[in-house]
Design an enzyme around this catalytic site. Structure first.
Site, mmCIF file in Angstrom:
data_model
loop_
_atom_site.group_PDB
_atom_site.id
_atom_site.type_symbol
_atom_site.label_atom_id
_atom_site.label_comp_id
_atom_site.label_asym_id
_atom_site.label_seq_id
_atom_site.Cartn_x
_atom_site.Cartn_y
_atom_site.Cartn_z
ATOM 1 N N HIS A 37 17.954 10.296 -24.283
ATOM 2 C CA HIS A 37 17.772 9.588 -23.012
ATOM 3 C C HIS A 37 19.134 9.039 -22.631
ATOM 4 O O HIS A 37 19.850 8.478 -23.478
ATOM 5 C CB HIS A 37 16.766 8.452 -23.168
ATOM 6 C CG HIS A 37 16.807 7.462 -22.030
ATOM 7 N ND1 HIS A 37 16.337 7.761 -20.774
ATOM 8 C CD2 HIS A 37 17.281 6.183 -21.972
ATOM 9 C CE1 HIS A 37 16.505 6.712 -19.982
ATOM 10 N NE2 HIS A 37 17.078 5.748 -20.677
ATOM 11 N N CYS A 107 15.786 11.734 -16.934
ATOM 12 C CA CYS A 107 16.921 10.816 -16.900
ATOM 13 C C CYS A 107 18.256 11.540 -17.025
ATOM 14 O O CYS A 107 19.250 11.146 -16.406
ATOM 15 C CB CYS A 107 16.770 9.790 -18.019
ATOM 16 S SG CYS A 107 16.603 10.546 -19.661
#
Length: 556
Positions: A37, A107
């Site tokens: 992430h 993301c």
């Protein structure tokens, strides 16, 4: 911003906390460093994309804590107001909340977009290429819907609350995961029903030759026509004298007493063998709710329908049997639940009354009548879109159905029917309600969600029919099948991040221990890969520690 421009950094986090690196080879048959992430740090803020859309916070204050590593993306000479205007455009289109997808539009895609806009550079390719590497492995394809669910928690940090749209996204992910097991469920169901029919015929043939004692004959003799009506309804629903193929086995008068005694003994054994369910006995004042219902619908519905309220009064307040509810009762309930002209309070009230009725053992006769129209479950399938008070009443109804073995079995039926463009079943809808309740922000709904998950996890073992057990996948010893266990376990792990109280922690830890018993490979791997580790809850209470020890026996 200095003369040389504003520094732009990439924060890189590992969603698995290091577990992907240690378990990657065994699970995915390839070495991976982590499941990434990322967020972009610029102008003193951390910017990232998740299921809530574009989020901004102080650097390092998300639920993921400090980054595993940082990467310099370069410097930008663009003014901050130009960057903010650019972000507003992205959140209205390309990176709106509804466009988020953990493996395809996530993301990292957002970070790459921002990096190219600010600096003209891409983020490292090993981050962008990871989703395809995972999806190209067998376990990765199985893990995909689970990671989708986990992604709903990314981005939650102090001062930021989840919106209701999270649940719509969550349910879409759940439905997607469930569709993958539809064919397997159908095969299981057909085999299950076929073997149960054969077992039932053998059992009835054996019981036919039993002699009843005079005392039982006297006790089972009906004192009024009510019991005869009950047996009549049971016969109509295939529970007395008629098998699942609609073949008459023998006159009801011959089998009534035998089967009533046998059924009572079997239900009593099941009741003793199972863990006590969590039900809510004194939550509803039935008389008040009935009076409230009359006030809400009188003059607003067909006058002929008021007879069903009178029948409900007979059943609930005068303790008449379920025979008091006429054949059109469920259709009446369906009209109340689905008439958009009626206020939400009507639906809340009828569901509260049904929640009280769920504690009665003969309500199963009414539920069996719903096997054709699926009125109750079709309504419950839209749980995530219901107002909170309707959600509370519906979860109360489902929790209370676990009071009796027969009604709890109804919640777990795996027979499917078409609803819209997809297929659903009782067990799918029940799981959907449990997951959404557990992950709700409302404390009362969370309480009922933990109760519902606990009741599902602690359903009694499949002890009766060894033939059926042999047909199920390895480890499927319980009535909660493997294809929903992973979803329920994932929801429990996600719920643990909310720091529940002792009672709720115990319910969920006990459920997780049962899920590890049911799915001895997938669930322990989830616990290790996603967490939080059960050991983090040690010391809260002795009973929680016992469940943690049981879970750790399955962890490798």
């Amino acid at each position: 911003m200095g003369e040389a421009g504003e520094e732009v950094q990439l924060y890189i986090y590992d969603l698995t906390g290091g577990m992907a690196k240690s378990l990657g080879q065994s699970l995915l048959q390839k070495n991976i460093e982590g499941i990434w992430h990322t967020a972009v740090i610029v102008f003193g803020k951390e910017h990232f994309f998740g299921s809530n859309g574009i989020s901004v916070c102080d650097p390092g204050t998300t639920a993921l804590g400090s980054p595993l590593r940082t990467h310099s993306l370069g410097k930008t000479c663009l003014p901050e107001d130009v960057f903010q205007e650019y972000l507003r455009g992205l959140e209205q289109d390309t990176f709106s909340a509804d466009k988020y997808n953990l493996l395809r539009h996530n993301c990292n895609n957002f970070s790459n977009e921002i990096s190219q806009f600010l600096c003209g550079n891409s983020i490292p390719s090993y981050i962008l290429d990871l989703p395809n590497e995972i999806l190209n492995t067998p376990f990765g394809q199985q893990l995909a819907p689970i990671l989708e669910l986990f992604s709903n928690n990314i981005g939650i940090h102090p001062g930021v609350r989840r919106s209701g749209s999270d649940f719509e996204s969550l349910n879409n992910d759940i439905d997607s995961a469930r569709k993958q097991s539809a064919l397997l469920e159908e095969k299981r169901n057909k085999l299950n029903e076929k073997l149960e029919k054969r077992d039932k015929r053998k059992k009835k043939k054996k019981n036919k030759n039993k002699n009843l004692s005079d005392q039982f004959c006297t006790e089972s003799e009906p004192s009024s026509s009510r019991n005869g009506e009950i047996r009549k309804k049971m016969s109509e629903n295939g529970t007395n004298g008629v098998n699942a193929d609609n073949e008459v086995l023998r006159p009801a008068a011959v089998v009534d007493a035998n089967e009533a005694e046998d059924l009572a003994k079997e239900l009593e054994l099941q009741r003793k063998a199972r863990d006590p369910p969590i039900v809510f006995l004194d939550t509803i004042n039935v008389q008040n709710e009935l009076e409230r219902l009359v006030g809400l619908i009188d003059g607003r519905i067909n006058p002929d329908d008021m007879q069903y309220v009178a029948e409900l009064d007979q059943y609930m307040l005068e303790n008449e049997g379920s025979w008091a509810l006429g054949e059109g009762f469920l259709s009446f309930v369906g009209r109340l639940l689905n008439d958009s002209q009626l206020v939400s309070e009507v639906r809340e009230t009828i569901l509260n009354i049904l929640a009280a009725a769920a504690l009665k053992d003969d309500i199963i006769l009414v539920l069996h009548q719903d096997r054709r129209e699926h009125i109750l479950m079709n309504y419950a399938n839209g749980f995530d879109k219901l107002p909170l008070l309707e959600q509370l009443a519906l979860t109360l109804f489902m929790c209370n159905l676990f009071e009796n073995s027969g009604t709890s079995e109804w919640l777990l039926y795996i027979s499917e029917w078409q609803l819209g463009s997809g297929s659903v079943s009782n067990i799918r809808v029940t799981t959907k309600v449990a997951v959404n309740s557990l992950l709700s922000e409302d404390k009362v709904l969370q309480d009922r969600g933990t109760a519902l998950v606990h009741n599902l996890a602690c359903k009694e073992k499949m002890l009766k029919n060894q033939n059926i057990r042999r047909l199920l996948p390895v480890g499927s010893f319980f009535k909660v099948f493997d294809d929903v266990v992973v979803e329920l376990a994932m929801a429990v792990l996600q719920y643990f991040n909310s720091k529940p109280n002792e009672e709720h922690s115990f319910r969920c830890m006990k459920s997780l221990a049962r899920f590890c018993q049911i799915s001895r490979q997938d669930v322990p791997q989830l616990v290790q890969m996603i967490g939080p580790p059960p050991s983090a809850f040690k010391g809260i209470s002795n009973r929680i520690d016992e469940q943690i020890t049981e879970i750790q026996n399955y962890l490798r």
